[in-house]
Design a protein around this motif. Structure first.
Motif, PDB file in Angstrom:
ATOM      1  N   ASN A 602       0.834  -1.216   0.000  1.00 33.24           N
ATOM      2  CA  ASN A 602       0.000   0.000   0.000  1.00 33.24           C
ATOM      3  C   ASN A 602       0.866   1.263   0.000  1.00 33.24           C
ATOM      4  O   ASN A 602       0.393   2.341   0.337  1.00 33.24           O
ATOM      5  CB  ASN A 602      -0.961   0.001   1.193  1.00 33.24           C
ATOM      6  CG  ASN A 602      -0.220  -0.063   2.523  1.00 33.24           C
ATOM      7  OD1 ASN A 602       0.993  -0.232   2.552  1.00 33.24           O
ATOM      8  ND2 ASN A 602      -0.954   0.064   3.620  1.00 33.24           N
ATOM      9  N   HIS A 603       2.142   1.112  -0.356  1.00 37.33           N
ATOM     10  CA  HIS A 603       3.060   2.240  -0.435  1.00 37.33           C
ATOM     11  C   HIS A 603       3.231   2.674  -1.888  1.00 37.33           C
ATOM     12  O   HIS A 603       3.071   1.883  -2.819  1.00 37.33           O
ATOM     13  CB  HIS A 603       4.424   1.872   0.154  1.00 37.33           C
ATOM     14  CG  HIS A 603       4.415   1.744   1.640  1.00 37.33           C
ATOM     15  ND1 HIS A 603       5.522   1.996   2.412  1.00 37.33           N
ATOM     16  CD2 HIS A 603       3.441   1.406   2.509  1.00 37.33           C
ATOM     17  CE1 HIS A 603       5.240   1.811   3.694  1.00 37.33           C
ATOM     18  NE2 HIS A 603       3.975   1.435   3.764  1.00 37.33           N
ATOM     19  N   LEU A 604       3.594   3.935  -2.083  1.00 32.92           N
ATOM     20  CA  LEU A 604       3.773   4.495  -3.412  1.00 32.92           C
ATOM     21  C   LEU A 604       5.261   4.746  -3.677  1.00 32.92           C
ATOM     22  O   LEU A 604       5.919   5.471  -2.924  1.00 32.92           O
ATOM     23  CB  LEU A 604       2.997   5.814  -3.546  1.00 32.92           C
ATOM     24  CG  LEU A 604       1.486   5.727  -3.284  1.00 32.92           C
ATOM     25  CD1 LEU A 604       0.855   7.110  -3.404  1.00 32.92           C
ATOM     26  CD2 LEU A 604       0.828   4.750  -4.251  1.00 32.92           C
ATOM     27  N   LEU A 605       5.761   4.128  -4.741  1.00 32.21           N
ATOM     28  CA  LEU A 605       7.162   4.292  -5.123  1.00 32.21           C
ATOM     29  C   LEU A 605       7.266   5.207  -6.332  1.00 32.21           C
ATOM     30  O   LEU A 605       6.514   5.055  -7.302  1.00 32.21           O
ATOM     31  CB  LEU A 605       7.795   2.939  -5.462  1.00 32.21           C
ATOM     32  CG  LEU A 605       7.791   1.866  -4.372  1.00 32.21           C
ATOM     33  CD1 LEU A 605       8.479   0.602  -4.883  1.00 32.21           C
ATOM     34  CD2 LEU A 605       8.454   2.364  -3.100  1.00 32.21           C
ATOM     35  N   VAL A 606       8.229   6.139  -6.272  1.00 25.31           N
ATOM     36  CA  VAL A 606       8.454   7.066  -7.377  1.00 25.31           C
ATOM     37  C   VAL A 606       9.952   7.170  -7.654  1.00 25.31           C
ATOM     38  O   VAL A 606      10.764   6.448  -7.072  1.00 25.31           O
ATOM     39  CB  VAL A 606       7.858   8.463  -7.070  1.00 25.31           C
ATOM     40  CG1 VAL A 606       6.346   8.382  -6.948  1.00 25.31           C
ATOM     41  CG2 VAL A 606       8.475   9.056  -5.799  1.00 25.31           C
ATOM     42  N   ASP A 607      10.304   8.092  -8.524  1.00 23.99           N
ATOM     43  CA  ASP A 607      11.669   8.282  -9.005  1.00 23.99           C
ATOM     44  C   ASP A 607      12.695   8.323  -7.876  1.00 23.99           C
ATOM     45  O   ASP A 607      12.591   9.120  -6.944  1.00 23.99           O
ATOM     46  CB  ASP A 607      11.715   9.591  -9.799  1.00 23.99           C
ATOM     47  CG  ASP A 607      13.004   9.756 -10.587  1.00 23.99           C
ATOM     48  OD1 ASP A 607      13.873   8.871 -10.512  1.00 23.99           O
ATOM     49  OD2 ASP A 607      13.139  10.784 -11.264  1.00 23.99           O
ATOM     50  N   GLY A 608      13.707   7.464  -7.973  1.00 22.73           N
ATOM     51  CA  GLY A 608      14.755   7.442  -6.962  1.00 22.73           C
ATOM     52  C   GLY A 608      15.593   8.690  -6.933  1.00 22.73           C
ATOM     53  O   GLY A 608      16.280   8.972  -5.941  1.00 22.73           O
ATOM     54  N   ALA A 609      15.553   9.478  -8.037  1.00 21.14           N
ATOM     55  CA  ALA A 609      16.361  10.699  -8.096  1.00 21.14           C
ATOM     56  C   ALA A 609      15.941  11.714  -7.046  1.00 21.14           C
ATOM     57  O   ALA A 609      16.718  12.619  -6.719  1.00 21.14           O
ATOM     58  CB  ALA A 609      16.267  11.327  -9.485  1.00 21.14           C
ATOM     59  N   LEU A 610      14.743  11.587  -6.512  1.00 19.65           N
ATOM     60  CA  LEU A 610      14.310  12.518  -5.473  1.00 19.65           C
ATOM     61  C   LEU A 610      15.230  12.463  -4.259  1.00 19.65           C
ATOM     62  O   LEU A 610      15.448  13.472  -3.590  1.00 19.65           O
ATOM     63  CB  LEU A 610      12.873  12.196  -5.037  1.00 19.65           C
ATOM     64  CG  LEU A 610      11.766  12.481  -6.057  1.00 19.65           C
ATOM     65  CD1 LEU A 610      10.448  11.907  -5.564  1.00 19.65           C
ATOM     66  CD2 LEU A 610      11.635  13.977  -6.300  1.00 19.65           C
ATOM     67  N   LEU A 611      15.768  11.278  -3.964  1.00 23.04           N
ATOM     68  CA  LEU A 611      16.562  11.110  -2.746  1.00 23.04           C
ATOM     69  C   LEU A 611      18.009  10.711  -3.014  1.00 23.04           C
ATOM     70  O   LEU A 611      18.885  11.011  -2.214  1.00 23.04           O
ATOM     71  CB  LEU A 611      15.901  10.069  -1.828  1.00 23.04           C
ATOM     72  CG  LEU A 611      14.527  10.453  -1.281  1.00 23.04           C
ATOM     73  CD1 LEU A 611      13.944   9.309  -0.461  1.00 23.04           C
ATOM     74  CD2 LEU A 611      14.610  11.718  -0.433  1.00 23.04           C
ATOM     75  N   ASN A 612      18.280   9.996  -4.117  1.00 25.43           N
ATOM     76  CA  ASN A 612      19.660   9.566  -4.366  1.00 25.43           C
ATOM     77  C   ASN A 612      19.832   9.297  -5.857  1.00 25.43           C
ATOM     78  O   ASN A 612      19.596   8.189  -6.334  1.00 25.43           O
ATOM     79  CB  ASN A 612      19.994   8.307  -3.554  1.00 25.43           C
ATOM     80  CG  ASN A 612      21.487   8.048  -3.496  1.00 25.43           C
ATOM     81  OD1 ASN A 612      22.263   8.604  -4.264  1.00 25.43           O
ATOM     82  ND2 ASN A 612      21.904   7.195  -2.581  1.00 25.43           N
ATOM     83  N   ASN A 613      20.245  10.319  -6.579  1.00 24.70           N
ATOM     84  CA  ASN A 613      20.357  10.202  -8.022  1.00 24.70           C
ATOM     85  C   ASN A 613      21.627   9.494  -8.472  1.00 24.70           C
ATOM     86  O   ASN A 613      21.689   8.994  -9.598  1.00 24.70           O
ATOM     87  CB  ASN A 613      20.307  11.596  -8.663  1.00 24.70           C
ATOM     88  CG  ASN A 613      20.115  11.526 -10.161  1.00 24.70           C
ATOM     89  OD1 ASN A 613      19.249  10.800 -10.640  1.00 24.70           O
ATOM     90  ND2 ASN A 613      20.912  12.270 -10.909  1.00 24.70           N
ATOM     91  N   LEU A 614      22.640   9.439  -7.625  1.00 22.50           N
ATOM     92  CA  LEU A 614      23.908   8.791  -7.978  1.00 22.50           C
ATOM     93  C   LEU A 614      24.356   7.938  -6.784  1.00 22.50           C
ATOM     94  O   LEU A 614      25.190   8.356  -5.981  1.00 22.50           O
ATOM     95  CB  LEU A 614      24.967   9.850  -8.321  1.00 22.50           C
ATOM     96  CG  LEU A 614      26.236   9.345  -9.008  1.00 22.50           C
ATOM     97  CD1 LEU A 614      25.919   8.813 -10.408  1.00 22.50           C
ATOM     98  CD2 LEU A 614      27.288  10.454  -9.082  1.00 22.50           C
TER      99      LEU A 614
END
Length: 741
Positions: A602-614
């Protein structure tokens, strides 16, 4: 080197002087076993791994143990005066180059090989004590990285002041919140540092192996221990109290400088506690009935030999070399077990790696292999029953199961297998920390395993950046052409997709064709929808994922892989190392507003770049010795410079009436993508500092949504990386595993 033709008349007297007053029988036996040797000034007595196991006693002259550094130059690790002994010291902790024992002046020595030494110890109690004393000195020499060049006065000081500490597997060295009144150094074995959190959970901070310090922060900070330390396997340490360390510094002030330099260096790297300890002992255990353990050990030993002297031990081989039938099965608190442990410890001194081949049954030797191990490799044929085999089951039920070592499942695939499958069933019944797929007909897979165990594995991290991420395709091509091994790969957003395709086994020269179909023919980024949840519908992106990745799970990839997403529900970064590949690749690039999130429970996953792009930090935690980063995001993006914000009509008019040199105002999709990168871009400097080699292709001339320019973008990445990798390979001290030399 030249043997003395005739032993000097006072040879007996020389031996007595150096070894102390010996009983006549012991002195005669020792003299008979030792062969005099003469070397001239500058001559090499032996090099690391290049001599038969033997001990040399210096009778006259001066001898140096010298480390020759890869980039040129050398360091003296130890100086020997008459009366001191030397054997293969190449495994001294911290050695980075080739170690050789060289005569500083004309010198005379006496040589006794290991077999004769063992026989003398069994026959004469006095000589056993002599060997024990010499072994302790040799073990103390492992601390050169902490205390600097070892000479006789320093060894005497260390021997007099150090408290020798023995800890069996699972025993505590010290507890959390205990007073920090001593500094410890690991002589042999391995210890683990952990912290008990407020909720009662245990968080592992790191491990330390031979030559490394433990508890230095609380020791120098005069604070209670902030963590607990326990032995992962049977270990020997030396401890120095505050008073003893102060006396040592008073006698040798440079000691404080050496110790402080190490502490500062570890803190400066930003991971003082989490450093991966050196692996020396590797146990190989069958995890399926048909596992080719013997042949596997032979090939593994050959791969490890590329990184240092390697010894492959079996129960039969131990008994043959010790000339004592049944000694390999000794267990418990018995004299035979003590002799076996001492012999195994001496082998560890002489070799960078020791491969312990376990037996088919759960014998005492199999338990001994696991008890000695820094790493346990559970080897199985991938086409057999994935349930734990009889050896695994029996060992897991033992109260003294023998190990808390890091366990790795190695699935061996027969020739001709195109892609692994069903790995989840193998992992379900085991508590392994990681797994690896190995093609029996692929020498490259054994080389990769060798690099992983040697701490020389190469991990490649690909950052996000929209269409600019196609430069990663050129970067991968340049790395492969230069011979740089890619042992791990991972990334975020567009980097996650390119990395996943490479991990599937798609060669770099085919990646462009696949991405042309995705972004220029199928064009999931153009699937607009009613903008209530997002601007783009993910249905077509899901279809593209099915076509490219199928039902492949991350754990079924040939190359170990991870990708990063951001959990909108918990505001946390998520690292995906298992699960449906296409799902998490899609989630890693699902930019909020631009694309809908991906549901995980029931969790929503989005772009990892929001928190750690590299995510170079995540790659470092994989245990990679070399981290290569490819970054395509820009701190200052000229595409987002403007003299005014146009109206909607001006934007439309500009698209139909483009003037030469006109830069269109960023569209809503580009702005959403750029906004998702802002936080990570600001912290990428720290990410780049975590890497050993950084690649930043010049992609400033391309926009975030310029998918039609992928061929030009990939070409820019290739040309840039080709030159950068070539320059990296030529730098002083570059290693083959780093630069593909």
């Amino acid at each position: 080197m030249q043997d003395l033709a005739v032993r000097s008349p006072d040879f007996h007297a020389q031996l007595a002087t150096h070894f102390g007053a010996l009983e006549p029988a012991a002195a005669d036996a020792l003299a008979a076993a030792m062969r005099p040797v003469r070397v001239s000034a500058g001559q090499v007595l032996f090099r690391a791994g290049g001599a038969e196991p033997a001990l040399y006693l210096l009778l006259s002259g001066e001898v140096h143990v010298v480390e020759r550094l890869p980039g040129g130059g050398e360091t003296v690790l130890r100086t020997l005066a008459p009366g001191e002994a030397v054997d293969e010291l190449q495994v001294l902790a911290g050695s980075r180059g080739t170690v050789e024992v060289r005569a500083a002046t004309d010198a005379e020595l006496a040589r006794v090989d290991d077999a004769a030494r063992d026989a003398l110890a069994r026959s004469h109690e006095q000589l056993r004590r002599v060997w024990d004393r010499i072994l302790r000195e040799q073990l103390l020499c492992r601390l050169h990285a902490v205390f600097g060049t070892m000479d006789r006065p320093l060894l005497d000081d260390l021997a007099r002041m150090a408290e020798w500490i023995h800890r069996r597997r699972g025993e505590l060295l010290f507890e959390q919140n205990q007073a920090g009144g001593a500094l410890y150094l690991v002589i042999s074995g391995r210890v683990r540092t952990a912290r008990i959190e407020k909720d009662g959970s245990t968080r592992v901070l790191g491990e330390a192996a031979r030559g490394e310090m433990v508890g230095e922060l609380s020791f120098f900070g005069c604070e209670p221990r902030g963590e607990r330390v326990e032995a992962v396997r049977d270990s020997v340490l030396v401890g120095f109290s505050n008073d003893e360390f102060d006396r040592l510094v008073a006698r040798r002030p440079q000691t404080l400088r050496e110790v402080t330099r190490q502490v500062v260096d570890r803190i400066g790297r930003g991971r003082p506690e989490a450093a991966v300890a050196k692996v020396t002992n590797i146990a190989v255990v069958a995890a399926s009935p048909g596992a080719p353990v013997a042949a596997f050990c032979e090939r593994l030993a050959a791969a490890l030999a590329e990184h240092g002297p390697t010894l492959h031990l079996t129960a039969e081989g131990v008994e043959r070399r010790m000339t004592e039938a049944g000694i390999a099965q000794a267990w418990g608190q018995t004299p035979d077990a003590a002799r076996l442990l001492a012999w195994l410890e001496a082998r560890e001194v002489d070799h960078r790696f020791v491969v312990y081949q376990a037996e088919e049954g759960h014998t005492a030797w199999t338990r001994r292999c696991m008890r000695q191990a820094d790493r346990v490799l559970l080897v199985a044929r991938a086409d057999e029953d994935p349930a734990p085999g009889p050896v695994e089951q029996a060992l897991s039920k033992l109260e003294d199961r023998a190990t808390d070592a890091h366990e790795v499942l190695v699935l061996v695939h027969p020739d001709g297998v195109t892609r692994p499958s069903g790995t989840r069933r193998w992992l379900a019944g085991r508590k392994v920390r990681e797994h690896l797929h190995l093609r029996w007909d692929g020498a490259g897979d054994f080389a990769r395993l060798g690099r992983m165990l040697a701490g020389r594995a190469v991990g490649v991290v690909l950052g996000g950046g929209g269409a600019r991420g196609f430069a990663h395709i050129g970067v991968l091509r340049a790395l492969v052409e230069a011979g740089v091994p890619i042992d791990f790969i991972g990334g975020t957003s567009m980097g996650a997709g390119v990395a996943a395709q490479y991990a599937l086994g798609i060669p770099p020269d085919e990646l462009l064709a696949i991405n042309r179909r995705i972004y220029l023919e199928w064009r999931p980024q153009k699937e607009l929808t009613l903008p209530l949840v997002a601007l783009v519908d993910n249905r077509l992106a899901g279809v593209c994922g099915e076509r490219v990745y199928g039902a492949t799970e991350i754990e079924d990839l040939w190359t170990p892989y991870f990708c990063i997403t951001s959990n909108l529900s918990t505001a946390e970064m998520v690292v995906h190392r298992t699960g449906l590949l296409r799902k998490y690749v899609l989630a890693s690039a699902s930019i909020p507003v631009f694309a809908p999130p991906v549901l995980e429970g029931n969790h929503l996953l989005v772009d990892g770049a929001l928190l750690n792009n590299l995510p170079t930090d995540v790659m470092r935690q994989q245990g990679c010795g070399v981290v290569v980063a490819s970054e395509v995001s820009l701190e200052v993006d000229d595409g987002f410079l403007a003299d005014h914000v146009p109206t909607a009509w001006e934007v439309l008019r500009g698209r139909f009436r483009r003037r030469p040199g006109h830069r269109p105002f960023p569209g809503i999709m580009e702005m959403a993508m750029r906004a998702s990168l802002l936080h990570s871009t600001s912290r990428e400097r720290a990410s780049l500092e975590e890497a050993d080699f950084c690649l930043r292709p010049p992609v400033e001339g391309f926009s975030l949504m310029q998918f039609e320019g992928m061929d030009a973008i990939a070409a820019v990445g290739y040309e840039y990386a080709r030159e950068a990798v070539a320059a990296w390979a030529e730098r002083p001290g570059a290693r083959p595993a780093e630069a593909g030399a």
